[in-house]
Design a protein around this motif. Structure first.
Motif, PDB file in Angstrom:
ATOM      1  N   LYS A 235       0.813  -1.213   0.000  1.00 57.06           N
ATOM      2  CA  LYS A 235       0.000   0.000   0.000  1.00 57.06           C
ATOM      3  C   LYS A 235       0.851   1.270   0.000  1.00 57.06           C
TER       4      LYS A 235
ATOM      5  N   VAL B 143      -8.935   0.029  -5.573  1.00 62.72           N
ATOM      6  CA  VAL B 143      -8.677   1.292  -4.882  1.00 62.72           C
ATOM      7  C   VAL B 143      -9.637   2.380  -5.373  1.00 62.72           C
TER       8      VAL B 143
ATOM      9  N   GLN C 110      -4.678   5.923  -4.689  1.00 59.86           N
ATOM     10  CA  GLN C 110      -5.324   6.361  -3.457  1.00 59.86           C
ATOM     11  C   GLN C 110      -5.538   7.878  -3.470  1.00 59.86           C
TER      12      GLN C 110
END
Length: 333
Positions: free
Chosen positions: A75, A110, A84
């Motif tokens: 991530k 996402v 993101q």
């Protein structure tokens, strides 16, 4: 308009990415960029930081990584952080030259699917025999298995894209099949044919065989992801093989052949440019809530610039919001 960039994706990252982004920034004053990457590598490459924001990322998704696993475990990677940023509203689109499978997974998990789209599709742009036109092929590998309603959704998204981005008033849509007759193919393709023919919002031209995709018979060709990926790879491989064979024959054919090579070099250069990654833009992941576009990992900065221009057009024309609005009024099941 702000674009999130995976600065570490691609064979020549971050140098090629930074060069391309700076050229695009200078070409389009209405664009801003958020670059995600290892700042120790990125910062020394930047000539002018105007309209560039740098964000540290601590890992990179490589081509050797398993896509879904990498997206979930990394991530803090440049690719996931870029996506993101779009999810959080800090940017409006994602650009990457990295792992295709991981970018697909990132876009879906996402950023998220458009409501009413069951499965997003990957849509590259291919050259045709008409030097003034290209063809969009989808799905080119985002889905190994498909249903009839998926293909109808992809046909509509591809048609909206061709109309808005390529400026075609009524894009010609064709279904890739093993024959041109209406009753060709398995039960899936026969059902898709009936759906596309009955949809009043599509300029459906019927079936097209693989050998005719590049002959300018359609502006959008729709197919299942397994077949589309195979056709795309075969087309790219054949183009590269033919260029290499022509070059080899000319260089190894004696003095006359070498003289001929000098004479036809400009023409061959034009053919090579038609099939280059920089000439036709990047592949779009259609069906997610923001533009997600990638270009080939081995590309040069020219491909970065052309793909960013493609993203800009999608943002200016509000292509994704148009798809969302259409599906609210015309759900496809």
């Amino acid at each position: 308009m702000k674009i999130a960039v995976d600065a570490m994706g691609g064979d020549h990252a971050p140098a090629v990415v930074i060069k391309g982004v700076e050229q695009a920034r200078d070409q389009w004053p209405d664009l801003e960029f958020v670059l995600f990457g290892d700042l120790a590598q990125v910062k020394p490459l930047i000539q002018n930081d105007e309209r560039l924001t740098l964000v540290q990322s601590n890992s990179v998704i490589t081509n050797e990584d398993e896509p879904v696993k990498a997206v979930r475990s990394k991530k803090d990677s440049s690719m996931v952080m870029a996506a993101q940023a779009v999810k959080d509203g800090a940017a409006e689109a994602v650009f990457s030259m990295g792992n295709t499978g991981a970018l697909l997974a990132t876009g879906i998990f996402v950023i998220g699917r458009i409501k009413g789209i069951d499965r997003p599709a990957l849509m590259p742009t291919l050259p045709t025999t008409n030097p003034n036109n290209v063809v969009n092929l989808l799905d080119a590998g985002a889905n190994a298995e498909s249903k009839a309603n998926y293909l109808e959704q992809w046909a509509l998204m591809g048609s909206i894209y061709a109309r808005d981005i390529r400026g075609i008033k009524e894009p010609r849509v064709a279904l890739l099949n093993n024959g041109s007759e209406f009753d060709k193919g398995d039960s899936l393709h026969q059902e898709v044919y009936q759906r596309l023919e009955a949809n009043p919002n599509l300029n459906f031209q019927g079936n097209v065989e693989a050998g005719f995709i590049l002959t300018d018979v359609a502006d959008v060709v729709v197919t299942d992801g397994f077949t589309g990926n195979a056709v795309l790879k075969a087309t790219e491989g054949m183009a590269a093989l033919l260029m290499n064979q022509i070059k080899s024959s000319l260089l190894n054919g004696g003095a006359r052949a070498k003289l001929g090579a000098v004479l036809i070099k400009p023409a061959l250069g034009g053919v090579k440019q038609r099939f280059s990654t920089s000439a036709n833009g990047g592949a779009v992941l259609l069906g997610v809530n923001a533009p997600v576009i990638k270009t080939h990992g081995g590309s040069k900065e020219a491909a970065v610039v052309s793909t960013i221009g493609q993203i800009r057009e999608m943002l200016v024309k509000k292509t994704i919001p148009q798809v969302i609005d259409y599906l609210k009024q015309n759900p496809i099941k």
